[in-house]
Scaffold this motif. Structure first.
Motif, PDB file in Angstrom:
ATOM      1  N   ALA A 169      -4.599  -4.289  -1.556  1.00  0.00           N
ATOM      2  CA  ALA A 169      -5.333  -5.363  -2.229  1.00  0.00           C
ATOM      3  C   ALA A 169      -6.159  -6.164  -1.235  1.00  0.00           C
ATOM      4  O   ALA A 169      -7.306  -6.534  -1.508  1.00  0.00           O
ATOM      5  N   ALA A 170      -5.575  -6.447  -0.074  1.00  0.00           N
ATOM      6  CA  ALA A 170      -6.300  -7.215   0.938  1.00  0.00           C
ATOM      7  C   ALA A 170      -7.532  -6.454   1.412  1.00  0.00           C
ATOM      8  O   ALA A 170      -8.602  -7.035   1.615  1.00  0.00           O
ATOM      9  N   THR A 216      -9.189  -4.195  -0.353  1.00  0.00           N
ATOM     10  CA  THR A 216     -10.174  -4.212  -1.438  1.00  0.00           C
ATOM     11  C   THR A 216     -10.918  -5.528  -1.482  1.00  0.00           C
ATOM     12  O   THR A 216     -12.147  -5.567  -1.608  1.00  0.00           O
ATOM     13  N   ASP A 217     -10.176  -6.644  -1.385  1.00  0.00           N
ATOM     14  CA  ASP A 217     -10.817  -7.957  -1.372  1.00  0.00           C
ATOM     15  C   ASP A 217     -11.755  -8.091  -0.184  1.00  0.00           C
ATOM     16  O   ASP A 217     -12.856  -8.640  -0.301  1.00  0.00           O
ATOM     17  N   ARG A 227     -14.942  -6.087  -0.867  1.00  0.00           N
ATOM     18  CA  ARG A 227     -15.808  -6.769  -1.826  1.00  0.00           C
ATOM     19  C   ARG A 227     -16.506  -7.956  -1.168  1.00  0.00           C
ATOM     20  O   ARG A 227     -17.700  -8.191  -1.404  1.00  0.00           O
ATOM     21  N   LYS A 228     -15.778  -8.694  -0.345  1.00  0.00           N
ATOM     22  CA  LYS A 228     -16.385  -9.847   0.328  1.00  0.00           C
ATOM     23  C   LYS A 228     -17.466  -9.395   1.302  1.00  0.00           C
ATOM     24  O   LYS A 228     -18.534 -10.011   1.397  1.00  0.00           O
ATOM     25  N   GLY A 259      -8.447   0.722  -5.728  1.00  0.00           N
ATOM     26  CA  GLY A 259      -9.210  -0.230  -4.922  1.00  0.00           C
ATOM     27  C   GLY A 259     -10.656   0.179  -4.774  1.00  0.00           C
ATOM     28  O   GLY A 259     -11.569  -0.646  -4.849  1.00  0.00           O
ATOM     29  N   GLU A 269     -12.650  -0.682  -7.827  1.00  0.00           N
ATOM     30  CA  GLU A 269     -13.056  -2.094  -7.877  1.00  0.00           C
ATOM     31  C   GLU A 269     -14.290  -2.331  -7.003  1.00  0.00           C
ATOM     32  O   GLU A 269     -15.202  -3.066  -7.395  1.00  0.00           O
ATOM     33  N   GLU A 312     -18.014  -3.487  -8.244  1.00  0.00           N
ATOM     34  CA  GLU A 312     -18.734  -4.621  -7.657  1.00  0.00           C
ATOM     35  C   GLU A 312     -20.124  -4.190  -7.214  1.00  0.00           C
ATOM     36  O   GLU A 312     -21.115  -4.904  -7.418  1.00  0.00           O
TER      37      GLU A 312
END
Length: 475
Positions: free
Chosen positions: A123-124, A126-127, A130-131, A203, A206, A210
């Motif tokens: 998750a980290a 993936t975030d 995206r960032k 991930g 996602e 985005e």
């Protein structure tokens, strides 16, 4: 991206490497726990497989299990030897043989802790991806730049492809390699998709979504810029759409659009169930099939002949068009929507002949409407002058003139067909007889008989023109 070595280095897991030290750069897509001797039907690429080895009973059991992981292209195996007295030697050997990284889980560490830590790491990542993608897009949001950023984050080449199959943008040269597809949002007559050359993990999905959102925003901005650029041509397109527009008004509109008198132009008219859709579909057809210098495309409001609106295009270019442009356009545009799409093309002509090219496009689109295909494209060049003239006449007038000229001839099908073939053969009795498979004297007799019914001389050129036009109007 989360790699096997990333999980190996997590201090809270205390994993120990037994095999595959040269394979730790494999990307992990998700975690999967199994105790099945043959888990092949449940595996997918990139999985970090976690097992307590309850399936292992004796040497030889490990090979089919590890082979299944290798065939599914799993990232690694993390195993606990708590119930087997340690990691079995044949499991180590099988992992080396099938090139699967093998990590040992401490006996005192629960699988729940491992699962939680791996999920958090995924998750980290993936975030973070995206960032990074959003940050890069803030600096350069053009389509090529977005796909370059996206390809770097996803670790795979990316393409944006229109529903017609046209490649809009790509992170690499060459045709799309489709392993995953994400729709690009927005209400469009010509939808776009993001194509990714990779099987996407949750991930990765996602991140791809985005990226597709950013592509949709870029398309919206591009459309706004295009509409602003087209504003200069609005008076020109409205003048073409208005039969009552004067020559002076059209000349001013031509000058405002920046067209010079010596330019070669073509005019296209599209009609669909929606004016916005007509403009977009017409633009797609032009983009896909012509190397053009300047194109002005815009919708004209109001219902026209039972449709919601129409869109006009003026193309200024000396580039040659393919002879089969109409057929190609029909094939490609047939994948779009479910309503009728009609396109008529006029020209090429000089700027001075722009109104004539517009009328030619208007008549061509009426001829397209008479075709059975859902998507029909007609060119004034292919129709011929007589069909263009007929297309411009009201249906009632065409029927009345055909009835007056043909008189009782339609009541005699054999004579009607003979006259039609005779005229199509340039009034040559010999050629018409060969096409009809009759003797030339029979052909002459039938033509004479048809002339008697009509009260005219069918060997007279002017009479032949009238009858041919009447036959064309009837069909």
């Amino acid at each position: 991206m989360t790699l096997v070595k990333t999980l190996l280095e997590l201090p809270g897991l205390r994993l120990r490497l037994h095999a595959g030290g040269d394979l730790l750069d494999r990307e992990v897509s998700r975690i999967y726990v199994t105790e099945l001797p043959d888990p092949s039907r449940y595996l997918s690429e990139g999985e970090f497989v976690l097992s307590g080895l309850l399936w292992w009973r004796a040497p030889g059991d490990a090979d089919p299990f590890v082979r299944a992981l290798a065939e599914a292209r799993c990232a690694a195996l993390a195993a606990s030897g708590a119930d087997t007295g340690g990691i079995p030697d044949d499991l180590v050997a099988a992992c080396r043989r099938h090139r699967i990284p093998l990590l040992e889980v401490p006996a005192d560490l629960s699988f729940a802790v491992i699962t939680e830590q791996v999920v958090l790491a995924l998750a980290a990542e993936t975030d973070g991806a995206r960032k990074r993608l959003l940050s890069a897009a803030a600096e350069d949001s053009s389509l090529p730049a977005l796909l370059t950023y996206g390809a770097a984050e996803l670790g795979a080449d990316c393409w944006v492809v229109a529903a017609t199959g046209r490649v809009v943008a790509a992170s690499t040269p060459g045709p799309p390699r489709r392993r995953a597809a994400v729709p690009v949002g927005g209400r469009h007559a010509v939808p776009w998709s993001l194509i990714v050359d990779a099987e996407l993990s949750p991930g990765g999905q996602e991140v791809a979504e985005e990226l597709a959102n950013l592509v949709g925003l870029a398309r919206g901005r591009r459309d706004e810029v295009r509409r602003a650029r087209m504003q200069v041509a609005v008076p020109l397109l409205e003048a073409l759409a208005d039969p009552a527009c004067t020559g002076a008004e059209l000349a001013r509109a031509v000058e405002a659009a920046g067209l010079s008198p010596d330019e070669s132009v073509r005019v296209l008219l599209a009609r669909t169930p929606g004016a916005d859709a007509a403009a977009e579909i017409l633009d797609e057809a032009l983009t896909a099939f012509a190397d053009l210098d300047r194109v002005f495309v815009g919708e004209v409001g109001g219902r026209v002949d039972g449709v919601d609106g129409e869109s006009w295009a003026v193309v200024a270019s000396d580039a040659p068009w393919p002879d089969d442009w109409a057929e190609q356009a029909m094939d490609v545009l047939s994948v779009l929507g479910s309503g009728r799409v009609l396109i008529g093309a006029g020209g090429p002509s000089s700027v001075h002949g722009l109104r004539g090219a517009g009328e030619e496009a208007r008549h061509a689109v009426q001829a397209a409407a008479a075709r059975p295909e859902r998507v029909a494209v007609a060119s004034g060049v292919e129709l011929g002058m007589h069909r263009l003239l007929l297309a411009g006449a009201p249906d009632e007038l065409r029927r009345a003139l055909a009835a007056r000229v043909l008189g009782p001839l339609p009541e005699h099908p054999e004579l009607l067909r003979t006259v039609r073939v005779y005229l199509e053969c340039s009034a040559s009795p010999a050629r018409a007889a060969r096409r009809l498979h009759v003797h030339v004297n029979t052909l002459r007799y039938r033509i004479a008989r048809a002339g008697e019914l009509l009260g005219v001389d069918l060997t007279d050129f002017r009479t032949q023109v009238d009858v041919y036009l009447a036959l064309s109007a009837e069909s």
